[in-house]
Scaffold this motif. Structure first.
Motif, PDB file in Angstrom:
ATOM      1  N   THR A  16      30.265  84.402  77.127  1.00 42.32           N
ATOM      2  CA  THR A  16      30.296  84.841  78.372  1.00 42.32           C
ATOM      3  C   THR A  16      29.838  86.360  78.800  1.00 42.32           C
ATOM      4  O   THR A  16      29.663  87.009  77.763  1.00 42.32           O
ATOM      5  N   HIS A  44      29.613  92.596  76.912  1.00 39.55           N
ATOM      6  CA  HIS A  44      29.027  93.661  78.016  1.00 39.55           C
ATOM      7  C   HIS A  44      27.588  93.559  78.239  1.00 39.55           C
ATOM      8  O   HIS A  44      26.822  93.419  77.207  1.00 39.55           O
ATOM      9  N   THR A  80      36.552  88.103  85.702  1.00 39.27           N
ATOM     10  CA  THR A  80      36.160  87.719  84.379  1.00 39.27           C
ATOM     11  C   THR A  80      37.585  87.367  83.768  1.00 39.27           C
ATOM     12  O   THR A  80      38.002  86.238  83.130  1.00 39.27           O
ATOM     13  N   ASN A 132      27.342  82.001  82.108  1.00 36.51           N
ATOM     14  CA  ASN A 132      28.142  82.949  82.776  1.00 36.51           C
ATOM     15  C   ASN A 132      29.458  82.183  83.464  1.00 36.51           C
ATOM     16  O   ASN A 132      30.505  82.854  83.690  1.00 36.51           O
ATOM     17  N   HIS A 152      35.981  91.278  72.892  1.00 36.53           N
ATOM     18  CA  HIS A 152      35.133  91.909  73.683  1.00 36.53           C
ATOM     19  C   HIS A 152      34.230  92.585  72.880  1.00 36.53           C
ATOM     20  O   HIS A 152      34.386  94.061  72.437  1.00 36.53           O
ATOM     21  N   LEU A 158      36.984  83.226  73.566  1.00 36.13           N
ATOM     22  CA  LEU A 158      36.098  83.710  74.638  1.00 36.13           C
ATOM     23  C   LEU A 158      35.588  85.005  73.918  1.00 36.13           C
ATOM     24  O   LEU A 158      36.484  85.904  73.824  1.00 36.13           O
ATOM     25  N   ASP A 213      29.817  90.264  81.316  1.00 35.15           N
ATOM     26  CA  ASP A 213      30.598  91.011  82.200  1.00 35.15           C
ATOM     27  C   ASP A 213      29.905  92.530  82.080  1.00 35.15           C
ATOM     28  O   ASP A 213      29.884  93.121  80.785  1.00 35.15           O
ATOM     29  N   ALA A 270      38.748  83.462  82.373  1.00 33.65           N
ATOM     30  CA  ALA A 270      39.089  83.410  81.035  1.00 33.65           C
ATOM     31  C   ALA A 270      40.334  82.228  81.083  1.00 33.65           C
ATOM     32  O   ALA A 270      40.368  81.679  80.222  1.00 33.65           O
ATOM     33  N   ILE A 304      40.676  86.432  72.891  1.00 36.77           N
ATOM     34  CA  ILE A 304      39.466  87.101  73.670  1.00 36.77           C
ATOM     35  C   ILE A 304      38.815  88.114  72.893  1.00 36.77           C
ATOM     36  O   ILE A 304      39.654  89.010  72.449  1.00 36.77           O
ATOM     37  N   VAL A 356      33.407  87.974  75.407  1.00 36.04           N
ATOM     38  CA  VAL A 356      32.846  88.540  76.525  1.00 36.04           C
ATOM     39  C   VAL A 356      32.118  89.693  76.165  1.00 36.04           C
ATOM     40  O   VAL A 356      32.475  90.807  75.423  1.00 36.04           O
TER      41      VAL A 356
END
Length: 312
Positions: A53, A93, A74, A23, A5, A89, A55, A78, A3, A91
């Protein structure tokens, strides 16, 4: 599944990728079709599969004055995406600054430079970039310019396309069996077991009370047949799940509580443990009873109905 971010977490030496974006709220059957196609394309071409996606959900930013109900958090999303075989994934912001990018700025920064996309998989109605200016034709044109291929996957459905909006409506009205057909699984919520009023124990039906504001969209008030799992490794156990305010006792706080069938809570300590509740079918709506005797009779009938639904 890894994942990320933000772009700063993507390894600089990452293998070229197959990317999709969305989404993915609820990760319903339509989402699963796209995600599995991405994973398969990546495997066939010796690439890595990445789902991108957002968040928070974009609607919380663009329609901030209205509540946004989401099927999954979220973290839940995941876990469900990982089950489709996706390698990573991403993610992102989401805020107004991100939303202000032109379609080409977005594609170049994220797909080309950030994720090294060789293939981008989308639905035919894809929209992206500032004011949703980007379309499928835009993406194909940018792919030709920047060296990636655009692939479309049709999100078929039962009685129309699978829709997160429709699933949200089904869950909030208590139609959890219909939602499960769209999701490809039972809808679930989770949280920590907390102490309640102990009325269930006094009535002969001790319940595990879920902490306020659990993760996941809480179904409409009523009684449900479902499954309870503790600490994600003990269970699932058949359960009668109650959602509501306990109007018989003049309650005003909305609660989610589960009576686990055939378990003696004296020897089954669940307080403080993580509990996941899956909603299989709605038994009835919330009812106010005139007395304890009527309530107890109804609870016995509810348990019998739950057993029939769950074949236990």
């Amino acid at each position: 599944m890894e994942i990320y971010h933000g772009l700063n977490e993507v390894p600089g030496d990452t293998v070229a990728t197959v990317v999709t974006l969305g989404n993915f709220d609820g990760v319903h059957r339509g989402h699963q079709t796209v995600l599995r196609a991405v994973a398969a394309l990546a495997q066939e071409n010796s690439l890595r599969s990445v789902a991108m996606t957002f968040d928070p959900h974009p609607r919380t930013i663009h329609v901030a004055d209205e509540p946004t109900l989401l099927i999954t958090t979220t973290e839940q999303k995941a876990r469900l995406i990982a089950e489709t075989g996706i390698d990573a994934l991403f993610v992102q912001h989401y805020d107004l600054g991100f939303a202000a990018q032109s379609p080409e700025e977005f594609v170049r920064r994220y797909f080309v430079d950030g994720l090294r996309a060789q293939i981008v998989v989308v639905g035919e109605d894809v929209r992206f970039g500032r004011d949703n200016e980007g379309s499928l034709e835009t993406l194909r044109r940018l792919g030709e310019k920047h060296g990636f291929t655009t692939v479309t996957v049709e999100e078929v459905g039962r009685g129309g396309r699978y829709s997160s909006s429709r699933i949200r409506e089904q869950i909030t009205t208590g139609a959890v069996a219909e939602a499960a057909d769209q999701l490809g699984r039972a809808h679930f919520v989770s949280g920590t077991v907390v102490h309640g009023d102990a009325r269930g124990r006094d009535l002969g039906f001790p319940t595990a009370n879920l902490s306020p504001h659990p993760a996941g969209l809480v179904p409409g008030d009523g009684v449900y047949a479902g499954l309870a799992t503790f600490d994600e490794d003990e269970g699932p156990y058949p359960a009668a799940i109650s959602v509501g305010t306990n109007p018989t006792f003049d309650g005003d706080a909305r609660r989610v509580e589960a009576y686990v069938l055939d378990k003696e809570f004296g020897s089954f300590d669940v307080y403080g443990r993580h509990m996941t509740l899956e909603f299989v079918a709605r038994i009835r709506g919330q009812v106010t009873f005139t007395g304890m005797d009527d309530l107890i009779v109804q609870m016995h009938e509810d348990i019998a109905d739950v057993r029939e639904v769950l074949h236990t």
